[in-house]
Enzyme design. Structure first.
Site, mmCIF file in Angstrom:
data_model
loop_
_atom_site.group_PDB
_atom_site.id
_atom_site.type_symbol
_atom_site.label_atom_id
_atom_site.label_comp_id
_atom_site.label_asym_id
_atom_site.label_seq_id
_atom_site.Cartn_x
_atom_site.Cartn_y
_atom_site.Cartn_z
ATOM 1 N N GLY A 72 23.606 7.197 -78.152
ATOM 2 C CA GLY A 72 23.154 7.644 -79.444
ATOM 3 C C GLY A 72 23.060 7.585 -80.624
ATOM 4 O O GLY A 72 23.208 8.067 -81.469
ATOM 5 N N LEU A 73 23.565 6.780 -80.667
ATOM 6 C CA LEU A 73 22.959 6.389 -81.774
ATOM 7 C C LEU A 73 24.368 6.247 -82.986
ATOM 8 O O LEU A 73 24.222 6.448 -83.774
ATOM 9 C CB LEU A 73 22.052 5.584 -82.652
ATOM 10 C CG LEU A 73 20.535 5.250 -81.885
ATOM 11 C CD1 LEU A 73 19.353 6.354 -82.289
ATOM 12 C CD2 LEU A 73 20.184 3.938 -82.389
ATOM 13 N N CYS A 130 14.596 3.790 -78.488
ATOM 14 C CA CYS A 130 16.369 4.486 -78.178
ATOM 15 C C CYS A 130 16.330 5.879 -77.322
ATOM 16 O O CYS A 130 14.981 6.208 -77.671
ATOM 17 C CB CYS A 130 16.926 4.412 -79.041
ATOM 18 S SG CYS A 130 18.504 5.119 -78.652
ATOM 19 N N LYS A 165 11.450 -3.480 -81.927
ATOM 20 C CA LYS A 165 12.012 -3.562 -80.546
ATOM 21 C C LYS A 165 10.987 -2.761 -79.836
ATOM 22 O O LYS A 165 11.151 -1.394 -80.320
ATOM 23 C CB LYS A 165 12.573 -2.769 -81.000
ATOM 24 C CG LYS A 165 13.957 -3.193 -79.746
ATOM 25 C CD LYS A 165 15.810 -2.985 -79.625
ATOM 26 C CE LYS A 165 16.113 -3.879 -77.932
ATOM 27 N NZ LYS A 165 17.978 -3.363 -78.525
ATOM 28 N N ASN A 192 13.787 -2.616 -74.385
ATOM 29 C CA ASN A 192 15.366 -1.751 -74.504
ATOM 30 C C ASN A 192 15.575 -1.031 -73.369
ATOM 31 O O ASN A 192 14.957 -1.782 -72.307
ATOM 32 C CB ASN A 192 14.553 -0.574 -75.546
ATOM 33 C CG ASN A 192 16.007 -0.185 -76.685
ATOM 34 O OD1 ASN A 192 17.218 0.165 -75.664
ATOM 35 N ND2 ASN A 192 16.085 0.233 -77.929
ATOM 36 N N THR A 266 24.219 -6.833 -72.881
ATOM 37 C CA THR A 266 25.398 -6.705 -71.963
ATOM 38 C C THR A 266 26.180 -7.862 -71.533
ATOM 39 O O THR A 266 26.891 -7.439 -71.379
ATOM 40 C CB THR A 266 25.168 -5.751 -70.491
ATOM 41 O OG1 THR A 266 23.655 -4.829 -71.324
ATOM 42 C CG2 THR A 266 25.860 -4.664 -69.707
#
Lengths: 304, 258
Positions: A72-73, A130, A165, A192, A266
């Site tokens: 959540g940024l 996001c 993005k 994303n 990742t």
């Protein structure tokens, strides 16, 4: 040594290997493991105008061949970045790119303006994708109109390289990519995370506090490759490819699909030295096939 | 403290009970300095359902033998795969990670180390280090049943050991917080690691008796190095990473008891 240098708009990189936002902190977290100067670019954590506390724990669920996150940024805001973090990282000999996110167009613009003043930040990556914040973020990235509005507004305020993005959580990613291009983006990066979900059978509860989260890792690679290929064939601006890249072979596949540069995300969690291994692997591949420059491989997929 | 990415060799894999093994790993190069409370991120190779590394507490360090020990409880596929390691296998490990327990200045302080289940792991290393510095730590170790109490002989080398089991099959019957040693000795500090309900009960006991207390958290994490922000604990300072700002927290920093 083959020619590994690539350009994304005005942004010149020594090689096509970048890190993906949210997986590499501010670079410093990895300096015990690798020489950061060997990476083409570091995309730092998503930055917003004001501090964001992020979502409550639990924020992560491991999945087969990947993971879901719902961070959540979480970040301390653009002023903290500019005043405290930027001075620490500005002299790392690579391109530091700031991922910019927001809830309103005004927030995006104001954040981009502040980053624009930082001499050693040559580019921003506009995060309109996001999946983990309730307001904004992905809301702009799921319609061509929304994407066009925010990209146009930021374009007029931000003078350096603007990468947008893109979200994979759309029906037609090429439509959003074209909207970004027409609104002045220098490049698009994709993908994303893919919206997903995990459930505990025993507790009958969702694993993530937010119920849904963003899937990343090798599980998403085929989807990412497909979207990079589609977007490469739809726009003229360079494409930055990401989604489940674990090694040099994955990176080459994205480049063949049309990526001018790639981001590793990742995979950094499994191997904090993976980025430099991918740089070496791409170089070895070019030498093996006697290819002078990595740019010759971009979109060089030979279809049936 | 510099973090190292190392290929360690399995020297021994000792089965402690049906669900726990002790892995003794060694390195061809000298292992870095490590402190009690710190942990390692161990890569899991060969498990199709496991993607991320597993964060595992440092159980003990033998500098003379250049060994680091890990207790692994088989919970899911990842830890099962780690527990099946054989002598000579290579394990890719990032260490040392996180902060460590606070060692007091004065060796006259009375220290209680409370561990539950596999959460006793860091308490052995802490006890050994405290003993080496001249402290006489007291251990209070709890488990559901007798076979869940791990490494009792090792603990006994460094201080008094008290035990509880929930079924009464060994030591006092009940939970660690019900053990009479808590009434017979006044402790200056309590260190604890184990299941969250146990640590919360220990922290509550410490708070109500005005005793300083450190707890070790094990929030699920991905990177282990402060990059992903997945393992955050909500504290008086907001969301902070357990992997870098922890895993050891003074209970007053947590919001558990408020």
């Amino acid at each position: 040594m083959a020619k590994l240098g690539v350009s994304i708009g005005e942004l010149k990189m020594k090689n096509p290997v970048m890190t993906a936002s949210g997986t590499f902190g501010y670079g410093e977290e990895y300096s015990d493991f690798i020489d950061l100067a060997r990476i083409g670019g570091i995309t730092v954590k998503g930055t917003t105008l004001h501090e964001r506390k992020g979502n409550v724990y639990p924020r992560m669920a491991e999945t087969p061949s990947g993971m879901l996150n719902a961070v959540g940024l979480q970040n301390k805001g653009v002023d903290y970045f500019a005043n405290t973090i930027y001075p620490r990282i500005k002299d790392i000999d690579t391109n530091i790119i700031v991922n910019v996110s927001g809830s309103t167009i005004e927030d995006y613009v104001r954040t981009a303006e502040i980053i624009n003043e930082l001499d050693k930040i040559p580019a921003i990556e506009l995060n309109i994708s996001c999946p983990n914040v309730k307001q904004g973020g992905m809301a702009f990235g799921v319609t061509a109109k929304g994407a066009a509005e925010v990209v146009k507004a930021v374009r007029s305020a931000y003078k350096k390289t603007l990468i947008v993005k893109l979200s994979p959580n759309v029906t037609d990613v090429t439509e959003i990519a074209r909207a970004a291009e027409e609104s002045g983006a220098d490049s698009v990066s994709l993908i994303n995370t893919i919206l997903g979900m995990a459930i505990h059978a025993d507790t009958r509860r969702p694993v993530l506090s937010t119920v849904t989260g963003g899937l990343s890792g090798p599980a998403v690679k085929p989807v990412a490759l497909r979207m990079v290929w589609q977007v490469f064939n739809s726009v003229k601006i360079p494409v930055v490819g990401l989604g489940g890249i674990m090694n040099w072979r994955d990176a080459i596949e994205f480049i063949l699909a049309g990526a001018s540069a790639i981001q590793i995300g990742t995979a950094n969690f499994i191997d904090p030295a993976v980025t430099v291994k991918v740089v070496t692997g791409i170089n070895d591949y070019l030498e093996k096939y006697k290819i002078d420059s990595v740019s010759e491989l971009v979109g060089a997929l030979e279809v049936y | 403290m510099k973090k190292c990415l190392l290929d360690l060799t399995v020297k021994e894999n000792i089965k402690l009970n049906d669900t726990n093994v002790l892995l003794k790993l060694t390195s061809q190069t000298m292992l870095p300095d490590m402190f009690p409370g710190q942990f390692a991120e161990i890569r899991v190779d060969g498990s199709p359902t496991t993607f991320l590394r597993r964060p595992i507490s440092i159980n003990y360090v033998n500098k003379e033998l250049n060994e680091v020990w890990f207790l692994v409880q088989m919970v899911g596929d990842g830890t099962k795969q780690l527990a099946h390691a054989k002598e000579g296998d290579i394990m890719n490990v990032i260490l040392p990670l996180g902060n460590s327990f606070t060692i007091p200045e004065s060796i006259s302080e009375k220290l209680l180390l409370v561990g539950g289940g596999v959460g006793t792991a860091p308490m052995l290393f802490l006890g050994e280090q405290l003993s080496r510095k001249g402290f006489k730590p007291t251990f209070l170790l709890g488990a559901g049943v007798r076979k869940g109490l791990l490494q009792l002989d090792n603990f006994a080398a460094y201080g008094e050991v008290y035990t509880t089991t929930e079924d009464g099959s060994y030591g006092e019957k009940g939970y660690v917080t019900q053990h009479p040693v808590l009434n017979s000795i006044h402790f200056d500090r309590i260190y604890t690691c184990g299941p969250k309900p146990m640590m919360m009960a220990v922290a509550k006991y410490a708070r109500s008796n005005n005793i300083w207390c450190e707890v070790s958290l094990e929030n699920t994490m991905a990177c282990g190095i402060g990059a992903c922000l997945c393992c955050v604990e909500n504290t008086i300072e907001g969301h902070i990473c357990v992997c870098t700002e922890g895993p050891v927290f003074n209970m007053n920093k947590l919001l558990w008891l408020s």
